[in-house]
Scaffold this motif. Structure first.
Motif, PDB file in Angstrom:
ATOM      1  N   CYS A  58       0.798  -1.218   0.000  1.00  0.00           N
ATOM      2  CA  CYS A  58       0.000   0.000   0.000  1.00  0.00           C
ATOM      3  C   CYS A  58       0.835   1.275   0.000  1.00  0.00           C
ATOM      4  O   CYS A  58       0.471   2.258  -0.641  1.00  0.00           O
ATOM      5  N   THR A  59       1.938   1.277   0.735  1.00  0.00           N
ATOM      6  CA  THR A  59       2.677   2.525   0.909  1.00  0.00           C
ATOM      7  C   THR A  59       4.178   2.299   1.005  1.00  0.00           C
ATOM      8  O   THR A  59       4.621   1.207   1.380  1.00  0.00           O
ATOM      9  N   THR A  60       4.908   3.340   0.688  1.00  0.00           N
ATOM     10  CA  THR A  60       6.355   3.327   0.882  1.00  0.00           C
ATOM     11  C   THR A  60       6.743   4.286   1.999  1.00  0.00           C
ATOM     12  O   THR A  60       7.923   4.611   2.167  1.00  0.00           O
ATOM     13  N   ALA A  61       5.748   4.722   2.771  1.00  0.00           N
ATOM     14  CA  ALA A  61       6.002   5.639   3.880  1.00  0.00           C
ATOM     15  C   ALA A  61       6.926   4.989   4.901  1.00  0.00           C
ATOM     16  O   ALA A  61       6.914   3.774   5.091  1.00  0.00           O
ATOM     17  N   GLN A  62       7.718   5.812   5.545  1.00  0.00           N
ATOM     18  CA  GLN A  62       8.637   5.321   6.560  1.00  0.00           C
ATOM     19  C   GLN A  62       7.875   4.679   7.709  1.00  0.00           C
ATOM     20  O   GLN A  62       6.700   4.986   7.954  1.00  0.00           O
ATOM     21  N   SER A  63       8.548   3.807   8.428  1.00  0.00           N
ATOM     22  CA  SER A  63       7.948   3.175   9.602  1.00  0.00           C
ATOM     23  C   SER A  63       7.518   4.258  10.590  1.00  0.00           C
ATOM     24  O   SER A  63       8.236   5.234  10.811  1.00  0.00           O
ATOM     25  N   GLY A  64       6.352   4.099  11.155  1.00  0.00           N
ATOM     26  CA  GLY A  64       5.816   5.097  12.076  1.00  0.00           C
ATOM     27  C   GLY A  64       4.991   6.170  11.394  1.00  0.00           C
ATOM     28  O   GLY A  64       4.359   6.978  12.054  1.00  0.00           O
ATOM     29  N   LYS A  65       4.979   6.175  10.062  1.00  0.00           N
ATOM     30  CA  LYS A  65       4.189   7.147   9.292  1.00  0.00           C
ATOM     31  C   LYS A  65       3.035   6.404   8.621  1.00  0.00           C
ATOM     32  O   LYS A  65       3.154   5.239   8.268  1.00  0.00           O
ATOM     33  N   ASN A  66       1.940   7.083   8.444  1.00  0.00           N
ATOM     34  CA  ASN A  66       0.766   6.497   7.826  1.00  0.00           C
ATOM     35  C   ASN A  66       0.657   6.894   6.361  1.00  0.00           C
ATOM     36  O   ASN A  66       1.197   7.906   5.936  1.00  0.00           O
ATOM     37  N   ARG A  67      -0.104   6.122   5.610  1.00  0.00           N
ATOM     38  CA  ARG A  67      -0.341   6.390   4.189  1.00  0.00           C
ATOM     39  C   ARG A  67      -1.110   7.689   4.031  1.00  0.00           C
ATOM     40  O   ARG A  67      -2.111   7.925   4.713  1.00  0.00           O
ATOM     41  N   LYS A  68      -0.652   8.550   3.133  1.00  0.00           N
ATOM     42  CA  LYS A  68      -1.345   9.793   2.809  1.00  0.00           C
ATOM     43  C   LYS A  68      -1.726   9.756   1.342  1.00  0.00           C
ATOM     44  O   LYS A  68      -1.007   9.215   0.512  1.00  0.00           O
ATOM     45  N   ILE A  69      -2.866  10.358   1.053  1.00  0.00           N
ATOM     46  CA  ILE A  69      -3.348  10.453  -0.314  1.00  0.00           C
ATOM     47  C   ILE A  69      -3.642  11.916  -0.611  1.00  0.00           C
ATOM     48  O   ILE A  69      -4.318  12.587   0.168  1.00  0.00           O
ATOM     49  N   TYR A  70      -3.130  12.389  -1.731  1.00  0.00           N
ATOM     50  CA  TYR A  70      -3.399  13.744  -2.197  1.00  0.00           C
ATOM     51  C   TYR A  70      -4.362  13.622  -3.373  1.00  0.00           C
ATOM     52  O   TYR A  70      -4.014  13.070  -4.403  1.00  0.00           O
ATOM     53  N   TYR A  71      -5.580  14.120  -3.177  1.00  0.00           N
ATOM     54  CA  TYR A  71      -6.649  13.968  -4.163  1.00  0.00           C
ATOM     55  C   TYR A  71      -6.983  15.325  -4.768  1.00  0.00           C
ATOM     56  O   TYR A  71      -7.309  16.267  -4.051  1.00  0.00           O
ATOM     57  N   ASN A  72      -6.908  15.415  -6.090  1.00  0.00           N
ATOM     58  CA  ASN A  72      -7.231  16.648  -6.803  1.00  0.00           C
ATOM     59  C   ASN A  72      -8.517  16.397  -7.595  1.00  0.00           C
ATOM     60  O   ASN A  72      -8.488  15.749  -8.640  1.00  0.00           O
ATOM     61  N   PRO A  73      -9.672  16.902  -7.126  1.00  0.00           N
ATOM     62  CA  PRO A  73     -10.945  16.633  -7.789  1.00  0.00           C
ATOM     63  C   PRO A  73     -11.000  17.135  -9.237  1.00  0.00           C
ATOM     64  O   PRO A  73     -11.594  16.484 -10.091  1.00  0.00           O
ATOM     65  N   VAL A  74     -10.390  18.267  -9.520  1.00  0.00           N
ATOM     66  CA  VAL A  74     -10.402  18.802 -10.887  1.00  0.00           C
ATOM     67  C   VAL A  74      -9.645  17.858 -11.820  1.00  0.00           C
ATOM     68  O   VAL A  74     -10.117  17.516 -12.902  1.00  0.00           O
ATOM     69  N   TRP A  75      -8.478  17.426 -11.412  1.00  0.00           N
ATOM     70  CA  TRP A  75      -7.669  16.517 -12.221  1.00  0.00           C
ATOM     71  C   TRP A  75      -8.391  15.197 -12.451  1.00  0.00           C
ATOM     72  O   TRP A  75      -8.385  14.648 -13.554  1.00  0.00           O
ATOM     73  N   GLU A  76      -9.027  14.677 -11.406  1.00  0.00           N
ATOM     74  CA  GLU A  76      -9.761  13.416 -11.529  1.00  0.00           C
ATOM     75  C   GLU A  76     -10.919  13.545 -12.519  1.00  0.00           C
ATOM     76  O   GLU A  76     -11.165  12.645 -13.314  1.00  0.00           O
ATOM     77  N   GLU A  77     -11.614  14.681 -12.507  1.00  0.00           N
ATOM     78  CA  GLU A  77     -12.710  14.890 -13.455  1.00  0.00           C
ATOM     79  C   GLU A  77     -12.183  14.983 -14.888  1.00  0.00           C
ATOM     80  O   GLU A  77     -12.779  14.433 -15.814  1.00  0.00           O
ATOM     81  N   LEU A  78     -11.072  15.655 -15.065  1.00  0.00           N
ATOM     82  CA  LEU A  78     -10.479  15.747 -16.409  1.00  0.00           C
ATOM     83  C   LEU A  78     -10.066  14.366 -16.925  1.00  0.00           C
ATOM     84  O   LEU A  78     -10.259  14.052 -18.100  1.00  0.00           O
ATOM     85  N   LYS A  79      -9.512  13.541 -16.055  1.00  0.00           N
ATOM     86  CA  LYS A  79      -9.146  12.179 -16.465  1.00  0.00           C
ATOM     87  C   LYS A  79     -10.383  11.366 -16.832  1.00  0.00           C
ATOM     88  O   LYS A  79     -10.375  10.626 -17.817  1.00  0.00           O
ATOM     89  N   ASN A  80     -11.458  11.524 -16.052  1.00  0.00           N
ATOM     90  CA  ASN A  80     -12.695  10.795 -16.362  1.00  0.00           C
ATOM     91  C   ASN A  80     -13.286  11.234 -17.696  1.00  0.00           C
ATOM     92  O   ASN A  80     -13.771  10.408 -18.465  1.00  0.00           O
ATOM     93  N   ARG A  81     -13.247  12.533 -17.981  1.00  0.00           N
ATOM     94  CA  ARG A  81     -13.737  13.030 -19.273  1.00  0.00           C
ATOM     95  C   ARG A  81     -12.928  12.433 -20.423  1.00  0.00           C
ATOM     96  O   ARG A  81     -13.479  12.043 -21.446  1.00  0.00           O
ATOM     97  N   ALA A  82     -11.616  12.394 -20.257  1.00  0.00           N
ATOM     98  CA  ALA A  82     -10.757  11.832 -21.309  1.00  0.00           C
ATOM     99  C   ALA A  82     -11.059  10.352 -21.510  1.00  0.00           C
ATOM    100  O   ALA A  82     -11.133   9.883 -22.655  1.00  0.00           O
ATOM    101  N   ARG A  83     -11.260   9.609 -20.430  1.00  0.00           N
ATOM    102  CA  ARG A  83     -11.594   8.183 -20.555  1.00  0.00           C
ATOM    103  C   ARG A  83     -12.913   7.986 -21.300  1.00  0.00           C
ATOM    104  O   ARG A  83     -13.025   7.130 -22.164  1.00  0.00           O
ATOM    105  N   ARG A  84     -13.924   8.804 -20.926  1.00  0.00           N
ATOM    106  CA  ARG A  84     -15.228   8.697 -21.593  1.00  0.00           C
ATOM    107  C   ARG A  84     -15.102   9.036 -23.076  1.00  0.00           C
ATOM    108  O   ARG A  84     -15.699   8.389 -23.922  1.00  0.00           O
TER     109      ARG A  84
END
Length: 90
Positions: A58-84
Motif C-alpha cells: 500500500c505505501t512506501t512511507a517510513q515506519s511510524g508514518k501512515n499512508r497519505k493520499i493527495y486527491y485533486n478533484p479537478v484533475w480526476e474529473e479531467l481524467k474521467n472526461r478523457a476516458r469517456r
C-alpha cells in the motif's frame, strides 16, 4: 494499492481501505507547479498503518508514518472526461 480500489463514504468524509482501515480527511493543500499553476488537493491520511498486513503493498512511507493520499478533484474529473471520450464511438 491504488485508491480507486477503496470504498468512499462521502457522507462520512472518509475512505475505507480493503483492510477496514479508515482514511480520514486531514486538510486542504496547495502546490504551485513549475509553470505557475496552483493545484488544490484534499489530503487524506490512514488512521493507523503500523500493524497492517497490506502495508508493504500500500505505501512506501517510513515506519511510524501512515499512508497519505493527495486527491485533486479537478484533475480526476479531467481524467474521467478523457476516458469517456476515448471510450465513445463518436
Amino acid at each position: 494499492m491504488h485508491r480507486d480500489h477503496w470504498e468512499y463514504r462521502a457522507m462520512d468524509y472518509f475512505s475505507v481501505f480493503l483492510n477496514q482501515r479508515k482514511v480520514n480527511f486531514q486538510r486542504y493543500a496547495y502546490r504551485t507547479d513549475r509553470y505557475g499553476y496552483v493545484r488544490d488537493f484534499k489530503v487524506y491520511e490512514c488512521e493507523d498503518c503500523s500493524d497492517c498486513p497490506l502495508r508493504a503493498a500500500c505505501t512506501t512511507a517510513q515506519s511510524g508514518k501512515n499512508r497519505k493520499i493527495y486527491y485533486n478533484p479537478v484533475w480526476e474529473e479531467l481524467k474521467n472526461r478523457a476516458r469517456r471520450s476515448l471510450a465513445s464511438e463518436i
